[in-house]
Design a protein around this motif. Structure first.
Motif, PDB file in Angstrom:
ATOM      1  N   LEU A   5      82.132  47.489  50.395  1.00 20.62           N
ATOM      2  CA  LEU A   5      83.424  46.188  51.155  1.00 20.62           C
ATOM      3  C   LEU A   5      81.956  44.989  50.872  1.00 20.62           C
ATOM      4  N   PRO A   6      83.056  44.254  50.841  1.00 23.92           N
ATOM      5  CA  PRO A   6      81.742  42.771  50.831  1.00 23.92           C
ATOM      6  C   PRO A   6      81.447  42.403  52.946  1.00 23.92           C
ATOM      7  N   ALA A   7      79.977  41.939  52.784  1.00 24.21           N
ATOM      8  CA  ALA A   7      80.058  41.746  54.539  1.00 24.21           C
ATOM      9  C   ALA A   7      80.769  41.389  54.945  1.00 24.21           C
ATOM     10  N   ASP A   8      81.867  40.371  54.952  1.00 21.23           N
ATOM     11  CA  ASP A   8      82.382  38.976  55.521  1.00 21.23           C
ATOM     12  C   ASP A   8      83.444  40.496  56.180  1.00 21.23           C
ATOM     13  N   ASP A   9      83.992  41.820  55.160  1.00 17.59           N
ATOM     14  CA  ASP A   9      85.720  42.641  56.566  1.00 17.59           C
ATOM     15  C   ASP A   9      84.897  43.671  56.804  1.00 17.59           C
ATOM     16  N   VAL A  10      83.578  43.418  56.732  1.00 17.24           N
ATOM     17  CA  VAL A  10      82.668  44.518  58.243  1.00 17.24           C
ATOM     18  C   VAL A  10      82.887  43.789  59.648  1.00 17.24           C
TER      19      VAL A  10
END
Length: 167
Positions: A38-43
């Motif tokens: 996942l992109p870090a922004d989505d975590v």
């Protein structure tokens, strides 16, 4: 028996780091892990994972801001599970030639999270990479793709071996 869940989160503006994260995820899945990339922004929550791999692109000696924010946002939970960190960045073969220590900001984050280790992979700046700096590098013959998939896969196997021995 359920497969251990591994989150591979990446912070990248243009995709070289995402490609490394994808390769880590594929390798971990081939090794029998339930790997989510996942992109870090989505975590927003890492509590459902048995281990976390967090990567960020290097730019001007700094680690990607979304990766840093992901680490800060999830710091309490990250301290409770195995964490590995990676950087993508040198647009040359230096990452292949020798181990590159983490930049100071990443080293501090590693210490705060109790990360097991860090590795730096080569980056990629090609004609498709947007931005004036990328265009200038390519125009002056300094661009290229310096990611080594074999090295990425070897590190992912190493993570799988370590994670397989933890409870």
């Amino acid at each position: 028996m359920n497969a251990k869940r591994v989150l591979v989160a990446y912070g990248s503006k243009h995709g070289a780091t995402a490609g490394i994260a994808d390769e880590i995820g594929k390798t971990l899945r081939a090794d029998g892990f339930d790997a989510v990339v996942l992109p870090a922004d989505d975590v927003s929550d890492v509590s459902g994972y048995d281990g976390v791999v967090l990567g960020g692109a290097l730019y001007a000696g700094r680690w990607n801001g979304t990766a840093r924010r992901c680490a800060r946002r999830n710091a309490d939970q990250l301290r409770r599970r195995p964490v590995w960190m990676f950087s993508s960045g040198p647009v040359d073969s230096s990452a292949e030639q020798h181990d590159i220590p983490p930049v100071p900001g990443v080293a501090r984050r590693m210490k705060k999270l109790g990360a097991r280790e860090h590795i730096t992979f080569g980056g990629a700046v090609t004609a498709e990479t947007p931005g004036p700096i990328a265009r200038s590098l390519v125009r002056h013959g300094k661009g290229g793709d310096f990611r080594n998939p074999e090295r990425v896969r070897a590190w992912a196997h190493h993570i799988g071996t370590e994670l397989g021995t933890t409870r």
